[in-house]
Design a protein around this motif. Structure first.
Motif, short mmCIF file in Angstrom:
data_model
loop_
_atom_site.label_atom_id
_atom_site.label_comp_id
_atom_site.label_asym_id
_atom_site.label_seq_id
_atom_site.Cartn_x
_atom_site.Cartn_y
_atom_site.Cartn_z
N ARG A 77 66.23 41.36 26.73
CA ARG A 77 65.21 41.96 25.87
C ARG A 77 63.86 41.40 26.27
O ARG A 77 63.62 40.20 26.15
CB ARG A 77 65.50 41.67 24.41
CG ARG A 77 66.76 42.36 23.93
CD ARG A 77 67.03 42.00 22.50
NE ARG A 77 67.29 40.58 22.38
CZ ARG A 77 68.44 40.08 22.00
NH1 ARG A 77 69.43 40.85 21.68
NH2 ARG A 77 68.59 38.78 21.91
N CYS A 99 50.50 45.62 17.18
CA CYS A 99 51.84 46.11 17.46
C CYS A 99 52.22 47.08 16.34
O CYS A 99 51.53 47.16 15.32
CB CYS A 99 52.84 44.97 17.54
SG CYS A 99 52.94 44.00 16.01
N ASP A 101 54.73 48.35 13.25
CA ASP A 101 55.46 47.60 12.24
C ASP A 101 56.90 47.37 12.67
O ASP A 101 57.50 46.34 12.37
CB ASP A 101 55.38 48.26 10.87
CG ASP A 101 55.75 49.73 10.86
OD1 ASP A 101 55.97 50.31 11.94
OD2 ASP A 101 55.80 50.31 9.76
N GLU A 102 57.48 48.29 13.47
CA GLU A 102 58.84 48.10 13.99
C GLU A 102 58.90 46.94 14.96
O GLU A 102 59.84 46.15 14.95
CB GLU A 102 59.36 49.37 14.68
CG GLU A 102 59.62 50.53 13.75
CD GLU A 102 58.39 51.40 13.51
OE1 GLU A 102 57.33 51.18 14.17
OE2 GLU A 102 58.46 52.29 12.66
N GLU A 103 57.88 46.82 15.84
CA GLU A 103 57.85 45.71 16.79
C GLU A 103 57.69 44.37 16.06
O GLU A 103 58.31 43.38 16.43
CB GLU A 103 56.71 45.90 17.79
CG GLU A 103 56.92 47.01 18.77
CD GLU A 103 55.69 47.32 19.61
OE1 GLU A 103 55.88 47.75 20.75
OE2 GLU A 103 54.55 47.13 19.12
N PHE A 105 58.65 43.69 12.92
CA PHE A 105 59.92 43.40 12.25
C PHE A 105 60.96 42.89 13.25
O PHE A 105 61.64 41.91 13.00
CB PHE A 105 60.44 44.65 11.53
CG PHE A 105 61.71 44.42 10.77
CD1 PHE A 105 61.70 43.69 9.59
CD2 PHE A 105 62.91 44.91 11.23
CE1 PHE A 105 62.87 43.45 8.88
CE2 PHE A 105 64.08 44.69 10.53
CZ PHE A 105 64.06 43.95 9.35
N SER A 106 61.04 43.56 14.40
CA SER A 106 61.98 43.14 15.44
C SER A 106 61.67 41.71 15.91
O SER A 106 62.57 40.90 16.09
CB SER A 106 61.92 44.12 16.62
OG SER A 106 62.78 43.70 17.64
N GLY A 107 60.39 41.41 16.10
CA GLY A 107 59.99 40.07 16.51
C GLY A 107 60.34 39.02 15.48
O GLY A 107 60.75 37.91 15.81
N ILE A 109 62.86 39.19 13.29
CA ILE A 109 64.31 39.01 13.33
C ILE A 109 64.71 38.16 14.54
O ILE A 109 65.53 37.24 14.42
CB ILE A 109 65.04 40.37 13.35
CG1 ILE A 109 64.75 41.16 12.07
CG2 ILE A 109 66.54 40.19 13.55
CD1 ILE A 109 65.13 40.47 10.80
N GLU A 110 64.14 38.46 15.70
CA GLU A 110 64.44 37.68 16.92
C GLU A 110 64.08 36.21 16.72
O GLU A 110 64.83 35.32 17.13
CB GLU A 110 63.67 38.24 18.12
CG GLU A 110 64.17 39.56 18.61
CD GLU A 110 65.47 39.46 19.36
OE1 GLU A 110 65.76 38.40 19.95
OE2 GLU A 110 66.21 40.45 19.35
N TYR A 113 66.52 34.50 14.30
CA TYR A 113 67.81 34.32 14.98
C TYR A 113 67.74 33.16 15.99
O TYR A 113 68.65 32.34 16.08
CB TYR A 113 68.24 35.62 15.66
CG TYR A 113 69.62 35.55 16.26
CD1 TYR A 113 70.74 35.47 15.44
CD2 TYR A 113 69.81 35.57 17.63
CE1 TYR A 113 72.02 35.40 15.98
CE2 TYR A 113 71.08 35.51 18.17
CZ TYR A 113 72.17 35.42 17.34
OH TYR A 113 73.43 35.35 17.88
#
Length: 149
Positions: A77, A99, A101-103, A105-107, A109-110, A113
């Motif tokens: 990724r 960015c 809002d999806e990027e 949120f993904s960031g 979560i990453e 994690y």
């Protein structure tokens, strides 16, 4: 990533793509080729790799740390700069992100994690400074769980 390799303390650590897009992870003696660890995964999955008994039992702590570093550097990724990637401005509290809002949120979560993995696998010691970072992450995860529960 097609092939990554390092040598450390008379061992060769390799992570490479093999037939069908699988990922082979191997630790072997440089002197005689004896394998300490050899695992092939269908896809990049750090949690599954680090949970294997052979990962824990066959490798020293130093070897596990080296292999984690090499394996994590092969993350398929791609990383993006959420502050300066040319997207329209997204103001969150005092920080201006560039960015979607999806990027974002993904960031998030990453990042949570990766924090979880670092703590779980002993890459960081849970001292007060570290715990100061983990408390907000815990609160975020709890909000997610309450929203879906």
């Amino acid at each position: 990533m097609n092939h990554e390799r390092i040598e450390h303390r008379r061992y060769e650590f390799t992570v490479r793509r093999v037939a069908g897009g699988h990922i082979q992870v191997r630790v072997a003696s440089i002197a005689n080729g004896a394998e300490r660890f050899n695992e092939t995964q269908e896809q990049y999955d750090p949690a599954a790799l680090y949970a294997l008994p052979s990962f824990t039992n066959n490798l020293s702590e130093d070897q596990r740390t080296r292999l984690r570093g090499l394996y994590n550097s092969c993350n398929p990724r791609p990383m993006i700069d959420l502050l300066r990637n040319g997207a329209p401005a997204l103001q969150i509290a005092a920080v201006e992100f560039q960015c979607t809002d999806e990027e974002l949120f993904s960031g998030l979560i990453e990042t949570i994690y990766a924090m979880r993995n670092a703590l779980l696998h002993g890459e960081v010691e849970p001292d007060p400074t570290v715990l100061a970072c983990y408390e907000p992450a815990y609160r975020i995860v709890m909000c997610f769980l309450e929203a879906v529960g």
